[in-house]
Motif scaffolding. Sequence first.
Motif, short mmCIF file in Angstrom:
data_model
loop_
_atom_site.label_atom_id
_atom_site.label_comp_id
_atom_site.label_asym_id
_atom_site.label_seq_id
_atom_site.Cartn_x
_atom_site.Cartn_y
_atom_site.Cartn_z
N MET A 1 54.48 25.00 -2.68
CA MET A 1 54.68 25.67 -1.39
C MET A 1 54.44 24.53 -0.58
SD MET A 1 53.06 29.43 -1.73
CE MET A 1 53.79 30.60 -2.75
N THR A 2 54.94 24.56 0.73
CA THR A 2 54.40 23.76 1.97
C THR A 2 53.21 24.35 2.32
OG1 THR A 2 55.54 25.19 3.45
CG2 THR A 2 57.02 23.55 2.26
N GLN A 3 52.47 23.76 3.14
CA GLN A 3 51.34 24.31 3.82
C GLN A 3 51.54 25.48 4.65
OE1 GLN A 3 48.77 21.09 6.11
NE2 GLN A 3 49.09 22.48 7.59
N SER A 4 52.86 25.49 5.35
CA SER A 4 53.07 26.68 6.27
C SER A 4 53.14 27.84 5.18
CB SER A 4 54.38 26.42 6.90
OG SER A 4 54.83 27.61 7.56
N GLU A 5 53.97 27.54 4.01
CA GLU A 5 54.03 28.84 3.21
C GLU A 5 52.66 29.27 2.63
OE1 GLU A 5 58.43 27.83 1.44
OE2 GLU A 5 56.91 26.94 0.63
N ILE A 6 51.91 28.45 2.19
CA ILE A 6 50.42 28.95 1.76
C ILE A 6 49.76 29.53 2.91
CG2 ILE A 6 48.34 27.71 1.34
CD1 ILE A 6 49.82 25.56 -0.21
N ALA A 7 49.75 29.26 4.09
CA ALA A 7 49.06 29.76 5.10
C ALA A 7 49.66 31.26 5.32
CB ALA A 7 49.35 29.16 6.41
N LYS A 8 50.94 31.41 5.43
CA LYS A 8 51.49 32.58 5.57
C LYS A 8 51.17 33.69 4.04
CE LYS A 8 56.02 35.12 5.96
NZ LYS A 8 57.54 34.82 5.99
N ARG A 9 50.92 33.03 2.91
CA ARG A 9 50.83 34.16 1.90
C ARG A 9 49.20 34.34 1.97
NH1 ARG A 9 53.07 35.39 -2.84
NH2 ARG A 9 54.98 34.20 -2.29
N LEU A 10 48.56 33.50 2.42
CA LEU A 10 47.09 33.68 2.67
C LEU A 10 46.65 34.51 3.77
CD1 LEU A 10 45.35 30.42 1.42
CD2 LEU A 10 45.86 32.54 -0.02
N GLY A 11 47.78 34.59 4.74
CA GLY A 11 47.33 35.29 5.91
C GLY A 11 46.22 34.56 6.86
N VAL A 12 46.61 33.14 6.83
CA VAL A 12 45.65 32.51 7.92
C VAL A 12 46.34 31.58 8.64
CG1 VAL A 12 43.70 32.55 6.15
CG2 VAL A 12 45.20 30.78 6.11
N ALA A 13 45.74 31.19 9.76
CA ALA A 13 46.61 30.01 10.69
C ALA A 13 46.82 28.73 9.80
CB ALA A 13 45.89 29.95 11.62
N THR A 79 40.12 39.86 -0.89
CA THR A 79 40.89 38.53 -0.22
C THR A 79 41.82 39.13 0.89
OG1 THR A 79 40.73 37.39 -2.25
CG2 THR A 79 42.32 36.87 -0.34
N PHE A 80 42.32 40.36 0.69
CA PHE A 80 43.57 40.52 1.77
C PHE A 80 42.74 41.37 3.13
CE2 PHE A 80 45.17 44.58 3.56
CZ PHE A 80 45.95 44.08 4.20
N LEU A 81 41.54 42.12 3.01
CA LEU A 81 41.03 42.69 3.78
C LEU A 81 40.15 41.61 4.58
CD1 LEU A 81 40.36 45.25 5.14
CD2 LEU A 81 38.57 45.52 3.50
N LYS A 82 39.62 40.47 4.11
CA LYS A 82 38.84 39.49 4.49
C LYS A 82 39.74 38.70 5.57
CE LYS A 82 36.12 35.41 3.88
NZ LYS A 82 36.98 34.30 4.23
N ASN A 83 41.00 38.41 4.80
CA ASN A 83 41.84 37.74 5.69
C ASN A 83 42.24 38.48 6.96
OD1 ASN A 83 41.74 35.34 3.92
ND2 ASN A 83 43.59 36.24 2.88
N GLU A 84 42.61 39.45 6.68
CA GLU A 84 43.04 40.39 7.93
C GLU A 84 42.00 40.38 8.81
OE1 GLU A 84 46.12 41.71 8.49
OE2 GLU A 84 46.67 40.81 6.89
N ILE A 85 40.86 40.52 8.61
CA ILE A 85 39.70 40.42 9.46
C ILE A 85 39.62 39.19 10.36
CG2 ILE A 85 37.09 40.88 9.72
CD1 ILE A 85 37.08 42.57 7.35
N GLU A 86 39.64 38.15 9.63
CA GLU A 86 39.61 36.84 9.94
C GLU A 86 40.68 36.41 10.99
OE1 GLU A 86 36.67 34.58 7.01
OE2 GLU A 86 38.86 34.32 6.64
N ARG A 87 41.98 37.12 10.73
CA ARG A 87 42.95 36.99 11.72
C ARG A 87 43.01 37.54 12.94
NH1 ARG A 87 48.22 38.53 8.39
NH2 ARG A 87 49.15 38.02 10.37
N GLY A 88 42.24 38.39 13.06
CA GLY A 88 41.99 39.12 14.05
C GLY A 88 43.19 39.95 14.94
N GLU A 89 44.26 40.08 14.18
CA GLU A 89 45.54 40.67 14.68
C GLU A 89 45.27 42.33 15.08
OE1 GLU A 89 49.04 39.27 12.68
OE2 GLU A 89 48.76 37.43 12.98
#
Length: 296
Positions: A1-13, A79-89
């Motif tokens: 995966m590209t860095q962009s794809e990894i970020a999208k899958r992990l739910g981070v910037a 992991t999902f919940l932590k990522n969503e909290i950190e994204r702050g959306e």
Amino acid sequence: MTQSEIAKRLGVANTKAHRLIARATRDGLIRVFVDGEVAECIELEDALSARFSLAFCRVAPDLDEPGMPLTALGLAGATFLKNEIERGEHNLIGVGHGRTLAAAVNRMPSVEAGNTRFVSVLGGFNRRFAANPFDVIHRLAEKTDAEAYQIPLPLFANSLEDKKVLLSQSGVGEVFDIACSASLVFVGIGSVSADASLLANNMVGEEEMGILRDSGAAGELLGHYFQLDGTPAAEAFSARALAPDLHHLARATVVGIVGGPEKVRPTLALLRSGILNGLVIDELTARKVLGEAPAR
């Protein structure tokens, strides 16, 4: 995966993904190899997303757990919940209760919630008015030090009239309105089997469960029941639920967490209903769901 794809899958910037990759490389934490089992999970994620039009899917690898795969689901859910909290959306995240959600919250590390608040999206008291044994909202508040709200009611009222009376009580209606406005809802998927959690926790009686089975119900989410083809079942019964209505859920991002062989049919029912935008599921259950729903 590209860095962009990894970020999208992990739910981070993208920038955070870049920093994490750079740090892991620098510290010698990364080894480059092809992991067949993980690759298979990604293939399952893609297949489920395509088959059921999901915006998000996470398949937890099989850990050879006896019984319900709570460790795998707990890690993936955390992991999902932590990522969503950190994204702050999402300023307001709604959560259900049950074994899988409890496992996810227990596995989640302490995390700074920022402006994010949490609310339980269904009544959390059983018929003995004891606290739910798999309490989630209080544990989540402890781990994030965030504002959290709980609907101080049972999951089902005895009648629609009783539901109106309960919601008219001072303070209760306000919390219920908060629950109905959550932009992200993270909940478990229930069954109508003999070991259904709502039955075990005395939120639904044996007679009521028999009525639900007779209606053709196969799966449940927040007190709403669905047949195997995804159409609503026992709507008069579901109308008594102290949980957001389906039109409220349609405005939110709804992610289900589910696992175990007894949850294959319930998961299919909810996936076909169109309510779910995302899914966290274990590998074996994912394979069985896809096997029961071949591509057209």
